[in-house]
Scaffold this active site. Structure first.
Site, PDB file in Angstrom:
ATOM      1  N   GLU A 176      57.841  40.447 -99.651  1.00 27.35           N
ATOM      2  CA  GLU A 176      56.751  39.700 -99.033  1.00 27.35           C
ATOM      3  C   GLU A 176      55.463  40.509 -98.928  1.00 27.35           C
ATOM      4  OE1 GLU A 176      57.035  36.325 -97.517  1.00 27.35           O
ATOM      5  OE2 GLU A 176      58.752  36.235 -98.844  1.00 27.35           O
TER       6      GLU A 176
ATOM      7  N   HIS B 211      57.570  37.818 -90.314  1.00 32.39           N
ATOM      8  CA  HIS B 211      57.132  39.051 -90.959  1.00 32.39           C
ATOM      9  C   HIS B 211      56.940  40.122 -89.896  1.00 32.39           C
ATOM     10  CE1 HIS B 211      55.257  36.542 -94.430  1.00 32.39           C
ATOM     11  NE2 HIS B 211      56.381  37.066 -94.826  1.00 32.39           N
TER      12      HIS B 211
ATOM     13  N   CYS C 184      47.198  38.481 -91.338  1.00 32.94           N
ATOM     14  CA  CYS C 184      47.718  37.744 -92.499  1.00 32.94           C
ATOM     15  C   CYS C 184      46.643  37.559 -93.562  1.00 32.94           C
ATOM     16  CB  CYS C 184      48.234  36.373 -92.073  1.00 32.94           C
ATOM     17  SG  CYS C 184      49.819  36.393 -91.230  1.00 32.94           S
TER      18      CYS C 184
END
Length: 446
Positions: free
Chosen positions: A174, A250, A369
């Site tokens: 990721e 995450h 993000c």
């Protein structure tokens, strides 16, 4: 030679919408099917970039993906002209179609993992685009992401671009959302923290039971090898599986670092004390600040709601650090109280700046993000595509571009409007000229 951290934010794409595609991301699911405002989202993102640039920080921009993804829909068996492909896909397989319309590339913390030249064996900056295998709507991004990164960092004498890891759940990657680098300052070799959710080849190890662990230990190790990191430059830490099941999809939802500061929740990791000792031993920094937020100070629920840890910690030109936080942190009583106290304590963090990124937050992504961190020395900085650097001129050009091409409102059924695809391609064709990217999009190459 002096080095800097440069943040590259993702430009929000014209199909920004709320389809609730991300299982495990509570904000994404809670706002599914709401009407979005792509223009507002893109302008919020640009305002964030400009704010950081005005603070004296190095700021860049990465281009979005082409959506709807007609090529994927054709690969999945839909035929005819583009309008028919879109209409049939929306009617026959709406979930698939909505996945092919996602503007999720705006969250460039998932674009790649980056290791600076101070850490790597060949003294070059290494990029590995994330394969994002856990979510279909994101797994279609790596090809264009790779092209955009290569057009942004094109000097092969300084930048190394790897292919994504194998597209298999065993090597689920990721990107930088599960990667943090600590160092005395960006000019020095550092320690890269690879946070993983599970072991792919050992099912006896702890793993979450409700939501998927998107990053594997094996993927993190592979990237460390590809980037030429020594054992002294890498630490592998497992994320607390109980927190993944609470919506911490995450690591950057529960921890963030900058230079000699690691800011994290006490429940973030497994074997916390052991791993913190390993970081300290490998970093050998004179001053290393562990800022551990206790559950009694901020609950996990409030940390997720406000995205306290999905903030950016940046080093200002003065040398002091600041937290770049979403306004949701200011609006959350417990979190606001904590941050007010934090900046008065004996840590490098002395300021908090609140920014409005509500369109992104509603879809499950905060300030952290939205950015990919790239540490660069002066020579490497000068080798970056200058058209991707945010300054007053580029900010004005991009703001004008957004106002010209983006819609104010976008509902789910608007996504199959054939005019939307035409609008997107017209906009992206112009954008590649503004950012001097060349023909990075498939429709341009065809």
């Amino acid at each position: 030679m002096r080095s800097y951290e440069m943040n590259f934010d993702g430009l929000v794409g014209p199909t920004h919408n709320y389809s609730g595609l991300s299982v495990g991301n509570i904000a994404s699911r809670n706002n599914a099917s709401a009407i979005s405002n792509p223009k507002q989202a893109a302008l919020e993102g640009l305002a964030k970039m400009k704010t950081l640039a005005d603070m004296g920080l190095k700021q860049g921009v990465l281009a979005p993906q082409e959506r709807p993804n007609i090529y994927m829909l054709r690969q999945l068996g839909f035929t005819g002209d583009d309008a028919k492909v879109m209409r049939d896909a929306y009617q026959q397989a709406p979930s698939v179609f909505l996945s092919c319309c996602s503007a999720s590339s705006m969250w460039t913390a998932n674009a790649a993992t980056v290791s600076p030249s101070a850490d790597t064996a060949d003294n070059k900056v290494h990029f590995t685009p994330a394969n994002l295998t856990n979510k279909f709507h994101r797994a279609t991004e790596p090809e264009i992401t790779s092209r955009v990164l290569k057009a942004t960092f094109s000097d092969t004498s300084r930048f190394v671009h790897h292919a994504p890891l194998p597209f298999n759940e065993h090597f689920g990657d990721e990107g930088a959302a599960n990667h943090t680098r600590l160092c005395a300052n960006h000019s020095h070799s550092g320690v890269e923290l690879f946070v993983y959710g599970r072991y792919a080849f050992d099912e006896s190890k702890l793993s979450p039971k409700v939501f998927p662990a998107r990053q594997t230990y094996e993927a993190s190790q592979a990237i460390s090898r590809l980037h030429g990191l020594s054992p002294d430059n890498a630490v592998f830490i497992q994320q607390n599986p109980d927190l993944i099941d609470q919506g911490v999809f995450h690591n950057d939802v529960i921890a963030v670092g900058n230079e000699n500061v690691l800011f994290f929740h006490e429940q973030a990791f497994l074997d916390t004390d052991l791993k913190l000792a390993e970081i300290k031993q490998k970093l050998r920094a004179d001053s290393l600040h562990y800022i551990c937020v206790q559950t009694s100070e901020v609950s996990v629920e409030n940390a997720i709601k406000s995205y306290l840890f999905n903030t950016q910690i940046v080093t200002l030109p003065s040398g002091e650090m600041a937290i770049i936080a979403p306004t949701e942190c200011q609006e959350n009583e417990q979190v606001n109280r904590y941050l007010t106290t934090l900046i008065q304590q004996n840590t490098p963090i002395k300021h908090v700046h609140y920014l409005n990124v509500k369109q992104s937050m509603k879809n499950g992504g905060g300030p952290a993000c939205l950015r990919l961190r790239v540490a660069l020395n002066e020579d490497e900085l000068n080798a970056v595509n200058p058209s991707t650097v945010i300054n007053q001129l580029q900010y004005d050009r991009l703001t004008t571009w957004v106002n010209k091409h983006y819609r104010d409102k976008l509902a789910e059924n608007d996504l199959c409007d054939p005019l939307l695809l035409h609008e997107v391609r017209t906009a992206l064709d112009e954008l590649t000229t503004i950012l001097n990217l060349g023909s990075v999009y498939t429709f341009q190459q065809n």
